[in-house]
Scaffold this motif. Sequence first.
Motif, PDB file in Angstrom:
ATOM      1  N   GLU A   1       2.464  52.686  36.482  1.00  0.00           N
ATOM      2  CA  GLU A   1       2.944  52.873  35.226  1.00  0.00           C
ATOM      3  C   GLU A   1       4.466  53.639  35.122  1.00  0.00           C
ATOM      4  O   GLU A   1       5.100  53.577  36.268  1.00  0.00           O
ATOM      5  N   ALA A   2       3.839  54.461  34.281  1.00  0.00           N
ATOM      6  CA  ALA A   2       5.734  54.670  33.896  1.00  0.00           C
ATOM      7  C   ALA A   2       5.460  56.267  32.963  1.00  0.00           C
ATOM      8  O   ALA A   2       4.539  56.254  31.953  1.00  0.00           O
ATOM      9  N   HIS A  21       0.233  53.311  31.946  1.00  0.00           N
ATOM     10  CA  HIS A  21      -0.161  51.872  32.802  1.00  0.00           C
ATOM     11  C   HIS A  21       0.900  50.627  32.095  1.00  0.00           C
ATOM     12  O   HIS A  21       1.024  50.665  30.758  1.00  0.00           O
ATOM     13  N   VAL A  22       1.760  50.105  33.035  1.00  0.00           N
ATOM     14  CA  VAL A  22       2.180  49.550  32.839  1.00  0.00           C
ATOM     15  C   VAL A  22       1.816  47.813  31.884  1.00  0.00           C
ATOM     16  O   VAL A  22       2.005  47.755  30.785  1.00  0.00           O
ATOM     17  N   ASP A  23       0.134  48.142  31.501  1.00  0.00           N
ATOM     18  CA  ASP A  23      -0.169  46.518  30.712  1.00  0.00           C
ATOM     19  C   ASP A  23      -0.308  47.979  29.160  1.00  0.00           C
ATOM     20  O   ASP A  23      -0.320  46.515  28.297  1.00  0.00           O
ATOM     21  N   ASP A  24      -0.100  48.862  29.113  1.00  0.00           N
ATOM     22  CA  ASP A  24      -0.074  49.339  27.822  1.00  0.00           C
ATOM     23  C   ASP A  24       1.187  49.590  26.949  1.00  0.00           C
ATOM     24  O   ASP A  24       0.775  50.375  25.996  1.00  0.00           O
ATOM     25  N   ALA A  69       4.783  48.864  25.430  1.00  0.00           N
ATOM     26  CA  ALA A  69       4.670  48.155  24.085  1.00  0.00           C
ATOM     27  C   ALA A  69       6.347  47.969  24.538  1.00  0.00           C
ATOM     28  O   ALA A  69       7.060  48.927  24.643  1.00  0.00           O
ATOM     29  N   LEU A  70       7.004  46.934  23.975  1.00  0.00           N
ATOM     30  CA  LEU A  70       8.316  46.819  23.573  1.00  0.00           C
ATOM     31  C   LEU A  70       8.887  47.577  21.923  1.00  0.00           C
ATOM     32  O   LEU A  70       7.777  48.139  21.085  1.00  0.00           O
ATOM     33  N   GLY A  71       9.738  48.339  22.741  1.00  0.00           N
ATOM     34  CA  GLY A  71      10.190  49.445  22.448  1.00  0.00           C
ATOM     35  C   GLY A  71      10.071  50.302  22.685  1.00  0.00           C
ATOM     36  O   GLY A  71      10.553  51.195  22.328  1.00  0.00           O
ATOM     37  N   ASP A  72       9.198  50.495  23.402  1.00  0.00           N
ATOM     38  CA  ASP A  72       8.612  51.788  24.028  1.00  0.00           C
ATOM     39  C   ASP A  72       9.968  52.825  25.113  1.00  0.00           C
ATOM     40  O   ASP A  72      10.387  52.138  25.676  1.00  0.00           O
ATOM     41  N   ILE A  73       9.970  54.028  24.944  1.00  0.00           N
ATOM     42  CA  ILE A  73      11.588  54.969  25.150  1.00  0.00           C
ATOM     43  C   ILE A  73      10.955  55.151  27.051  1.00  0.00           C
ATOM     44  O   ILE A  73      10.294  56.330  26.563  1.00  0.00           O
ATOM     45  N   MET A  74      11.188  54.646  27.814  1.00  0.00           N
ATOM     46  CA  MET A  74       9.932  55.919  29.185  1.00  0.00           C
ATOM     47  C   MET A  74      11.626  55.621  30.077  1.00  0.00           C
ATOM     48  O   MET A  74      12.982  56.081  29.702  1.00  0.00           O
ATOM     49  N   ILE A  75      11.138  57.162  30.212  1.00  0.00           N
ATOM     50  CA  ILE A  75      12.135  58.511  31.182  1.00  0.00           C
ATOM     51  C   ILE A  75      11.860  58.527  32.452  1.00  0.00           C
ATOM     52  O   ILE A  75      10.792  58.073  33.020  1.00  0.00           O
ATOM     53  N   VAL A  76      13.515  57.401  33.178  1.00  0.00           N
ATOM     54  CA  VAL A  76      13.327  57.243  34.782  1.00  0.00           C
ATOM     55  C   VAL A  76      14.002  58.880  35.274  1.00  0.00           C
ATOM     56  O   VAL A  76      15.693  58.622  35.246  1.00  0.00           O
ATOM     57  N   LYS A  77      12.931  59.085  36.460  1.00  0.00           N
ATOM     58  CA  LYS A  77      13.508  60.345  36.796  1.00  0.00           C
ATOM     59  C   LYS A  77      14.113  59.926  38.403  1.00  0.00           C
ATOM     60  O   LYS A  77      14.377  58.752  38.290  1.00  0.00           O
ATOM     61  N   PRO A  78      15.402  61.118  38.896  1.00  0.00           N
ATOM     62  CA  PRO A  78      16.373  60.311  39.957  1.00  0.00           C
ATOM     63  C   PRO A  78      15.475  59.849  41.226  1.00  0.00           C
ATOM     64  O   PRO A  78      14.272  61.563  41.197  1.00  0.00           O
ATOM     65  N   GLN A 112      12.915  57.876  41.456  1.00  0.00           N
ATOM     66  CA  GLN A 112      11.883  56.485  40.617  1.00  0.00           C
ATOM     67  C   GLN A 112      11.967  56.055  40.400  1.00  0.00           C
ATOM     68  O   GLN A 112      13.136  55.640  40.175  1.00  0.00           O
ATOM     69  N   LYS A 113      11.261  54.647  41.055  1.00  0.00           N
ATOM     70  CA  LYS A 113      11.723  53.121  40.541  1.00  0.00           C
ATOM     71  C   LYS A 113      11.531  52.718  38.565  1.00  0.00           C
ATOM     72  O   LYS A 113      10.574  53.867  38.034  1.00  0.00           O
ATOM     73  N   ILE A 114      12.016  52.408  38.196  1.00  0.00           N
ATOM     74  CA  ILE A 114      12.635  51.847  36.927  1.00  0.00           C
ATOM     75  C   ILE A 114      10.492  50.862  36.615  1.00  0.00           C
ATOM     76  O   ILE A 114      10.118  49.386  37.528  1.00  0.00           O
TER      77      ILE A 114
END
Length: 715
Positions: free
Chosen positions: A206-207, A219-222, A224-233, A235-237
């Motif tokens: 999940e992200a 969930h990673v399967d959902d 889409a290209l162009g989505d913006i992920m927020i990755v905190k210190p 956390q895994k990308i």
Amino acid sequence: MAESTDKKNVYRVEGFTCANCAGKFENNVKQLPGVQDAKVNFGASKISVYGDTTIEELEKAGAFENLKVAPEKAQREATADSNKEEKEPFYKKHSTLLNAALLIVFGYLSLIVNGEENLITSLLFAASIVIGGFSLFKVGFKNLMRFEFDMKTLMTVAIIGAAVIGEWAEGAIVVILFAISEALERFSMDRARQSIRSLMDIAPKEALVRRNGQEMMIHVDDIALGDIMIVKPGQKIAMDGVVVSGYSAVNQAAITGESVPVEKKVDDDVFAGTLNEEGLLEVKVTKLVDDTTIAKIIHLVEEAQGERAPSQAFVDKFAKYYTPIIMIVAALVAVIPPLFFGGDWTTWIYQGLSVLVVGCPCALVISTPISIVSAIGNAAKKGVLIKGGVYLEEMGALKAIAFDKTGTLTRGVPVVTDFNVLNKAANEKELLSIITALEYRSQHPLASAIMRKAEESNISYSDITVEDFSSITGKGIKGSVNGTTYYIGNPKLFKELQTVHFTPDQEQLVASLQNQGKTAMIVGTEKDILAVIAVADEVRDSSMGVIQKLHQLGIKKTIMLTGDNKGTATAIAGSVGVSDVQAELLPQDKLDFIKQLRSEYGNVAMVGDGINDAPALAASTVGIAMGGAGTDTALETADVALMGDDLRKLPFAIKLSRNALSIIKQNITFALAIKLIALLLVIPGWLTLWIAILSDMGATLLVALNGLRLMRVKE
């Protein structure tokens, strides 16, 4: 649940106990109606099916082994379920084996109390044989009916024979020890496969994604290209992408094997499964979950485990003829002494049955796959992607290695190496800012090196006004700053300017820089020469150490192939220590040279960047690409990819390959030698069912443990 016929369908398989069973399952699937072809990958526990079939039909084809089949993608989601399965209590998981063992204990107690001929004693041992060997007999009888001879057929005949001649106790022990041997074999292969399973668990499922101004866990399967992920210190990308906001250090060890975290800023690529260590990053998703670098690595590594190495092909072919031969030998041992030499029938039938048990080829069949799976899994975790057992073996036999220069032995990025101000009246910083302002307007490849030098020295150049700028084809550039015309170019440009005097000392300085493999540019006006600036493609810090290690490993020839001029090539070759250099080569010349090396040395590797070196990589015995992470071309075209763009992984890969080659040979030799020694015990009549099964079990265990050592090979 029918699958379409126009594509390959991949399924995960649970329950393989041995490589022979995997081969039998493959044959059964091939015979299913609607299936054109099938290929089992025992190392990865998968089957690829070409054609139209259902999971029910596949499981029916694997009913002899109670195999469970699931689509590859669905199985990936079932990691949690498999973890639950692992937590099943030991006594439940092995209840059949434990009950059979308990009956043997009671049988021996009855033997002490009531004697060997007692009915209760015989019944206890018989019950142990039936309970412990039920699944074995089910397959063994079917095989006998079809005249298929594998290890289960051998064991079934041996145990029935033991019962017929009244050796109930030994028959029961053989069943138990064979079951333990199979469990150990399964455990060993699972341990070897664990290296791939650990890769699968690297990337989060999940992200945190920002959509329409809202943050939500998806969930990673959902995604889409162009989505913006927020990755905190900390956390895994979850997905491959490009940084659009933030600055951090990212630990990429899982993908590239690099131990030191890599700095990531806006416009830098990041990979799924890597760990964000410091700052908050906003990442724009550039690849779907099945296209990420980690997904490709997992896929390629699993495919690699299915590729049969030459030694495995030999073992498979050998085992095909070996089992029927053992059946014939056992029959001859049982029949010839009583018929022609007056031997006792019971004694020699017993010896013949022992030969059957000794002949069980468990250790031989597992000897190669466990070594290959362990080695390829270990390499993948250290950032080296080896795409098949065949390349693993060939790397171990390398005699010569050719290197592309740019981007392989060198960084592939030009840098300013020397800045010599020759006119004492000129201010160094002011002169560098003028040079940079002029080069900023140039399209020359070396201009970027000068601009980087200015930025590193905190020298401003964007506020300098340049007038009358022009490029002098093949010689350099010129432009006016504050009414003074400046020229930057090669010595030829200044020799043509009649007003400038080019001194012998200046000529010597330029010649000296050129001999070092650098491109020397002269800076001056219409009256004076002000400075000489030298630019070069910087040699990697690791190159010299890597070449030395390769020579220590016994690589006879290391050769640098480059399209660059001879002066530059010779200078770089000297600084890294390669044994030979070939310069001014076109791609076709590189290809011809690789062919020449192959005819001379046999096994030759080519190390390049996987793009402009594609023909040479393909022509070599083993094509090794630099920088597999994020480079689709390198992943697809090379036989081996150094994921972290790190040449230091090359000696490790060769050492691992040699160890694998050595261990495979040890395993095959040991598996055959122990069988031969046990068979020789037939001559004096010393071979017993006990010795037979213990020799087989011991060989299987030692071969498995020896293969697993490859998981511990360090850099």
